[in-house]
Scaffold this active site. Structure first.
Site, short mmCIF file in Angstrom:
data_model
loop_
_atom_site.label_atom_id
_atom_site.label_comp_id
_atom_site.label_asym_id
_atom_site.label_seq_id
_atom_site.Cartn_x
_atom_site.Cartn_y
_atom_site.Cartn_z
N LYS A 35 0.61 -1.26 0.27
CA LYS A 35 0.24 -0.07 0.10
C LYS A 35 0.67 1.54 -0.06
CE LYS A 35 -4.01 -1.11 1.86
NZ LYS A 35 -5.69 -1.00 3.14
N THR A 122 -14.13 2.39 14.61
CA THR A 122 -15.05 2.15 15.30
C THR A 122 -14.79 0.59 16.57
OG1 THR A 122 -16.52 2.59 13.37
CG2 THR A 122 -17.14 1.21 15.23
N ASN A 211 -24.86 3.26 13.83
CA ASN A 211 -25.29 2.26 12.67
C ASN A 211 -25.93 1.19 12.97
OD1 ASN A 211 -23.44 3.48 11.15
ND2 ASN A 211 -21.21 1.66 11.48
N PHE A 252 -32.22 6.01 3.97
CA PHE A 252 -32.20 4.25 4.40
C PHE A 252 -33.65 3.43 4.30
CE2 PHE A 252 -28.07 5.73 4.93
CZ PHE A 252 -27.50 4.35 5.42
N ALA A 255 -35.80 -1.28 0.03
CA ALA A 255 -35.69 -2.59 -0.25
C ALA A 255 -35.30 -2.74 -0.65
CB ALA A 255 -37.24 -3.22 -0.09
N GLY A 260 -24.72 -5.15 3.80
CA GLY A 260 -23.82 -5.76 4.04
C GLY A 260 -22.39 -4.47 4.32
N CYS A 263 -19.21 -1.98 7.20
CA CYS A 263 -19.20 -1.69 9.12
C CYS A 263 -21.26 -2.46 9.34
CB CYS A 263 -20.18 -0.63 8.83
SG CYS A 263 -18.21 0.60 8.77
P1 NAD Z 1 -9.59 -1.12 6.09
O1 NAD Z 1 -9.24 -2.56 6.28
O2 NAD Z 1 -10.09 -0.13 4.67
O3 NAD Z 1 -7.64 -0.62 6.34
C1 NAD Z 1 -7.12 -0.80 7.70
C2 NAD Z 1 -5.75 -0.65 7.00
O4 NAD Z 1 -5.55 -0.45 8.71
C3 NAD Z 1 -4.64 -1.10 6.26
O5 NAD Z 1 -4.50 -0.07 6.01
C4 NAD Z 1 -3.75 -1.80 7.28
O6 NAD Z 1 -2.35 -2.58 6.77
C5 NAD Z 1 -3.25 -1.08 8.55
N1 NAD Z 1 -3.19 -1.30 9.31
C6 NAD Z 1 -3.57 -2.61 10.44
N2 NAD Z 1 -3.02 -2.00 11.71
C7 NAD Z 1 -1.92 -1.33 11.32
C8 NAD Z 1 -0.66 -0.86 12.00
N3 NAD Z 1 -0.64 -1.71 13.44
N4 NAD Z 1 -0.35 0.05 11.46
C9 NAD Z 1 -0.15 1.32 10.75
N5 NAD Z 1 -1.17 0.54 9.57
C10 NAD Z 1 -2.14 -0.52 9.95
O7 NAD Z 1 -10.21 -0.84 7.55
P2 NAD Z 1 -11.63 0.59 6.98
O8 NAD Z 1 -13.00 -0.13 6.52
O9 NAD Z 1 -10.66 2.16 6.81
O10 NAD Z 1 -11.95 0.92 8.40
C11 NAD Z 1 -11.35 1.67 9.99
C12 NAD Z 1 -11.84 1.75 10.49
O11 NAD Z 1 -13.24 2.45 10.69
C13 NAD Z 1 -12.78 0.24 11.56
O12 NAD Z 1 -12.94 0.27 12.86
C14 NAD Z 1 -14.32 0.57 10.97
O13 NAD Z 1 -15.21 0.10 11.38
C15 NAD Z 1 -13.99 2.18 10.25
N6 NAD Z 1 -15.43 3.02 9.97
C16 NAD Z 1 -15.68 2.54 8.66
C17 NAD Z 1 -16.11 3.40 7.93
C18 NAD Z 1 -16.24 2.72 5.95
O14 NAD Z 1 -16.88 3.04 5.41
N7 NAD Z 1 -15.54 1.81 5.70
C19 NAD Z 1 -16.36 4.24 7.91
C20 NAD Z 1 -16.15 4.09 9.68
C21 NAD Z 1 -16.01 4.16 10.40
#
Ligand code: NAD
Length: 433
Positions: A35, A122, A211, A252, A255, A260, A263
């Protein structure tokens, strides 16, 4: 402000890029070397509309950079954000906090002067206190505060949501941390986005409650849709009639095949689990989880019902596999239940999705990937629309019907009207109509 962002996923990367666009200096860190290499080369590893441009602009302005080295990112940082994943832990439904706690420990080992450690992931109630405990234990002399700053962005509209949020939630315990957070979000306060300051536990709870409520709203209209089918009502008109009530709101209430994404499934599971642990069972949320699981099986039956449950050797075309349009995210997409069930029933499944193939190829073995919906539908006994990508909204229905072995459609997003589909020759089924 100088900020570090840990995790360059959907939340970390979007937040990091947007914070740099506010004018802050941002260093984004990830453990995944592929990445970071891609990001350094100017490639965005996820599909999110508008992210490329904004990222390139801020890199060019010298405000945004990427590294594998956390120590480098923390040098002189006013705040460090934890934006790592919190997936469902195998076995018990709880949020897996190992990435958050590992990040906290690494932060503690590399802190450079007073820093606010902000959890954007989260996380269940109590996680921020545990992050503080880990940091105190690892670096007893460190000067720091923790803050909870849950993220509400939607994939597919992430930049707009981050730049124009309905609200920003900030859980803090000290005035010093509050001041740092206020500085970080100042560009948004100037645009009148409300910033709500709460305690840590309340901020953590707001995210799960929000959520779970949205997942409940979707599940509610899905159950109403099933009833509409039995009694001859039209769920879209019902949703319209409900949604115009200011107390309910129109969003929201579409239907479909069940919620999925990255989150709702994991957050509803985690909230149910937190409730059980605190002897405050969240029975509505527990029901929502069960109903949503059952929904995906019902939708499979809806598709197979079109061919009298005799799928063996028959071709079925699937339009859309991502959990919603405008994202390449396949996490917990209903397609991951429905498509394998079609393959399991013996169908030859041809799939088309504008962005889902990269992730989907390993997740959906045994399907044929196509790049064009008409090719996917050639000689098929049925087509189903699982995701309402714009690419599927204006198909030439008579043409589609003409190239199929038999024109049958299960439109699980109600993109088309039953009248137009039938006029084109389709045996047509949708949801709640
Ligand atoms: P993701 O899996 O896309 O990304 C997580 C990233 O963190 C990965 O690239 C991983 O390599 C990196 N990572 C993990 N441990 C690490 C470390 N110790 N040091 C450096 N990098 C590290 O996750 P996401 O979808 O971005 O979600 C992240 C958080 O945000 C979750 O808790 C999720 O619930 C929350 N969230 C997500 C969304 C969404 O739409 N995706 C919306 C709101 C909140």
């Amino acid at each position: 402000m100088k900020l570090a962002m840990i995790g360059t996923g959907y939340v970390g990367l979007v937040s990091g890029v947007c914070f740099s666009d506010f004018g802050h200096d941002v260093v984004c860190v990830d453990k995944n070397p592929d990445k970071i290499t891609a990001l350094k080369a100017g490639e965005v590893p996820i599909y999110e509309p508008g992210l490329d441009d904004l990222m390139h602009r801020n890199v060019a302005a010298g405000r945004l950079s990427f590294t594998l080295d956390l120590a480098e990112a923390l040098k002189g940082a006013d705040a460090v954000f934890i934006g790592v994943g919190t997936p469902t832990r195998r076995g018990d439904g709880h949020a897996d906090l190992s990435y958050v706690y590992a990040a906290a420990k690494e932060i503690a080992e590399n802190l450079d002067g007073y820093t606010v450690i902000v959890t954007k992931s989260t996380v269940p109630v109590g996680t921020n206190s545990e992050v503080a405990r880990i940091i105190r234990e690892t670096a007893p002399a460190a000067e720091f505060d923790v803050a909870s700053n849950p993220e509400f962005l939607r994939e597919g509209a992430a930049i707009e949501d981050f730049m124009r949020p309905d609200r920003v939630v900030v859980g803090v315990e000290t005035d010093r941390a509050r001041e740092v957070m206020a500085q970080i979000y100042r560009p948004l306060s100037l645009r009148n986005a409300p910033v709500l300051y709460t305690g840590l536990e309340t901020a953590e709870m707001i995210k799960y409650a929000a959520n779970a409520f949205l997942a409940t709203k979707i599940t509610f209209i899905n159950e109403i849709a099933t009833l509409c089918e039995k009694v001859g009502a039209d769920v879209q008109a019902v949703a319209d009639g409900m949604g115009r009530d200011g107390r309910i709101g129109p969003k929201f209430l579409n239907a479909g095949p069940g919620y999925g994404g990255s989150c709702f499934p994991k957050d509803t599971n985690a909230l149910a689990r937190i409730g059980q642990e605190h002897a405050a069972p969240q029975r509505i949320v527990e029901a929502v989880i069960d109903i949503n699981e059952a929904r995906k099986r019902q939708m499979t039956d809806k598709i197979l019902g079109l061919i009298d449950f005799a799928a063996n050797g028959k071709k079925i075309a699937v339009f859309g596999v991502t959990f919603k349009p405008n994202t390449d995210d396949m996490r917990d997409s209903p397609a991951l239940t429905i498509v394998p069930a079609l393959v399991g029933a013996g169908a030859r499944v041809h799939v088309v999705d504008p962005q889902g193939r990269k992730e989907g190829e390993t997740l959906l073995p045994g399907v044929v990937w196509e790049s064009d919906p008409y090719r996917a539908a050639e000689g098929a006994e049925a087509v189903t629309i699982l995701t309402e990508w714009n690419e599927f909204r204006a198909l030439d229905l008579p043409r589609l019907a003409g190239i199929m072995a038999a024109p049958r459609m299960a439109d699980l997003r109600n993109i088309y009207s039953p009248e137009e589909a039938r006029a084109a020759g389709f045996t047509y089924t949708s949801v709640g109509r």
